[in-house]
Enzyme design. Structure first.
Site, short mmCIF file in Angstrom:
data_model
loop_
_atom_site.label_atom_id
_atom_site.label_comp_id
_atom_site.label_asym_id
_atom_site.label_seq_id
_atom_site.Cartn_x
_atom_site.Cartn_y
_atom_site.Cartn_z
N ASP A 175 -6.21 -6.89 4.61
CA ASP A 175 -7.32 -6.36 3.81
C ASP A 175 -8.19 -7.51 3.31
O ASP A 175 -9.42 -7.52 3.45
CB ASP A 175 -6.72 -5.58 2.62
N TYR A 190 0.82 -1.22 0.00
CA TYR A 190 0.00 0.00 0.00
C TYR A 190 0.85 1.26 0.00
O TYR A 190 0.31 2.36 -0.11
CB TYR A 190 -0.96 -0.01 1.19
N ASP A 237 -2.55 -18.19 3.68
CA ASP A 237 -3.51 -18.96 2.88
C ASP A 237 -4.23 -19.98 3.75
O ASP A 237 -5.42 -20.26 3.55
CB ASP A 237 -2.85 -19.63 1.66
N LYS A 256 3.03 -14.62 5.17
CA LYS A 256 3.45 -15.46 4.05
C LYS A 256 4.96 -15.64 4.16
O LYS A 256 5.70 -15.52 3.17
CB LYS A 256 3.03 -14.77 2.74
#
Ligand code: NAP
Length: 497
Positions: A239, A135, A215, A182
């Protein structure tokens, strides 16, 4: 007689359905406040589409910035963002201007709202880092057809948001914090986030801590959402999973959020401007109303927040005033749904009523102020702690249509006495000296030059001379120094390196 307490609040109605949900929320807060002698001094301010149209490319005019600086609290409707080109998002601008680094999205099962998870007791908070990561919006075209975005994660930003998550858990009497990342793929950015989570967890020992790959969080959330309590994640992941979480309890019509900085807080619904519903008085205003209850708690008006939240819960539970999205989910006649303003009327009528089928907001532990926490080591002190870096090479990213074999041979010959070409990679996979098993030429390579002597510390002059030599063969898109600290190698290896 003047009210007991007054609260100045910047009110940004926003775009699309924004003015409708903002008006509904304002009316409820005024009515609830009047019952207990509390008043709001609303400072109405502009941001978003109307501001872009006037030629202000930030989307947030000076008067709006000044109002928030004065009030330190804003209630905001959705702002339209131009997609894929042109101006930056006014939402992101606001977050960055006021460094509202913590985005908080509570997700609770609501009465009267049909969902697949009814009765499972979903009650979680997603804590999303709000100013870093992709972002930052730092993007470049490396060639006309190769786009790149910088994912920036800092130790300071990660520590701030992870501490925020733990402190929120303590304040709200929650039991578990899940750090989601991640880190398995992004060893430095997401890896730093995961490691800081692990470093900080023992300081908050009564709270159970775990880490899940993002995930798997998505998978687990759909399979068994009640297992989650507080989840903390970097910006983009936060988000996505917070929207997923909203979908579990009824969708965007109910998803509230708060953006906290050190001095300013901005409260908004998660949803956008829903342009197809704009001006029709049909949109569900619950998301912004519940966001406003977070604002009331931030202002120290806990009883008032409980009154408003309970009035919303009682209204939904009674099932007499159901907005269009709920009626649609129930398969009912949307023509018979309650309008935006009608829903606000129903909530106002329910003020003073508590829900019976779900816990009343008033029964939850009181939210106390954030406890002061140990600050990260910053600036010179941190530099002294980590020590100097040695420069051991250069990654030279270039636009070229040469084959890997031809480029490799030519680039190796340009290395000079102190450096050697270790490899060429395309999109992170080694293509020279080893050939990649399947290679689809992207027109963009990275040449990795490393010092022949692994203990060398290359001066800039050495690297500049190399760049000069190589640039005659292939122009550089961007350059990265390869650095090592005493305890850390500051670059990842390519696949096959
Ligand atoms: P959106 O405005 O959130 O709307 C997408 C869909 O979500 C709507 O069509 C509607 O679904 C449902 N929805 C949204 N708000 C609802 C509500 N209050 N009650 C019931 N259903 C609701 O997303 P978008 O269409 O992707 O974005 C439109 C604009 O908003 C874009 O310019 C985007 O950048 C901006 N945006 C702003 C913010 C913000 O200000 N924080 C956040 C997100 C997006 P159905 O069609 O199924 O009825």
């Amino acid at each position: 007689m003047s009210p007991l307490r007054r609260h100045p609040v910047t009110l940004i109605p926003g775009d699309g359905v924004g003015p409708e949900v903002a008006l509904a929320t304002k009316r409820i807060l005024d009515a609830a406040g009047a019952r207990v002698d509390v008043a709001f001094d609303w400072e109405e301010a502009a941001a978003g589409a109307s501001v872009f149209l006037k030629g202000d490319s930030s989307g947030v005019p000076q008067e709006t910035r000044a109002s928030i600086e004065r009030t330190r609290v804003a209630l905001k409707g959705p702002l339209e963002t131009p997609v894929g080109f042109g101006e930056k998002s006014a939402n992101v601008t606001l977050r960055k201007l006021f460094e509202t680094y913590a985005n908080i999205r509570p997700v609770r099962e609501l009465p009267g709202i049909p969902t697949r998870y009814k009765g499972e007791g979903i009650d979680m908070v997603v804590v999303r880092e709000n100013v870093e990561d992709l972002y930052a919006g730092i993007e470049h075209l490396q060639t006309h057809d190769v786009a790149q975005a910088l994912k920036l994660i800092t130790r300071k930003g990660s520590e701030k948001i992870i501490r925020f998550a733990y402190e929120l858990a303590l304040r709200e009497g929650r039991k578990k914090v899940t750090t989601a990342s991640k880190a398995n793929i992004l060893k430095f950015t997401e890896g730093m986030f995961k490691r800081i989570g692990e470093e900080l967890a023992p300081e908050y020992a009564p709270i159970e801590a775990n880490h899940l790959i993002i995930d798997n969080v998505a998978h687990q959330m759909v399979k068994d959402p009640a297992q989650f309590d507080v989840i903390v994640a970097t910006n983009l992941h936060g988000d996505i999973i917070s929207d997923l979480a909203s979908g579990l309890v009824g969708g965007l019509g109910f998803a509230s959020s708060a953006n906290y900085g050190d001095g300013v807080a901005i409260f908004e619904a998660v949803h956008g401007s829903a342009p197809k519903y704009a001006g029709k008085n049909v949109i569900n205003p619950t998301a912004l109303i519940l966001s406003a209850t977070m604002m009331l708690r931030h202002l120290g008006e806990h009883d008032l927040a409980d009154d408003v939240e309970d009035a919303v819960l009682a209204t939904l539970e009674a099932g007499k005033a159901l907005p269009q999205d709920v009626v649609r989910q129930q398969g009912g006649d949307v023509e018979a749904a309650t309008s935006t303003s009608g829903f606000a009327d129903a909530v106002i009528e329910s003020l003073g009523t508590r829900p019976t089928g779900v816990p009343s907001a008033a029964s939850r532990p009181r939210v106390k102020a954030i406890t002061p926490h140990k600050r990260w080591v910053d600036g010179e002190a941190r530099l002294a702690e980590v020590g100097p870096a040695r420069v051991v090479g250069l990654d030279y990213f270039m636009e070229t249509l040469l084959s890997p074999a031809e480029a490799g041979t030519k680039l190796a010959a340009l290395a000079g006495p102190r450096l050697e070409l270790r490899m060429l990679s395309a999109r992170g996979v080694v293509v020279w000296p080893k050939a990649a098993p399947a290679f689809d030429h992207p027109g963009f390579f990275r040449a990795r030059y490393v010092a022949r002597d692994p203990n060398d510390d290359l001066p800039d002059s050495e690297l500049l001379a190399l760049i000069e030599r190589v640039a005659h063969l292939a122009p550089w898109g961007h350059l990265e120094k390869l650095r090592v600290w005493v305890d850390t190698e500051g670059f990842t290896r390519a696949q096959g390196e």
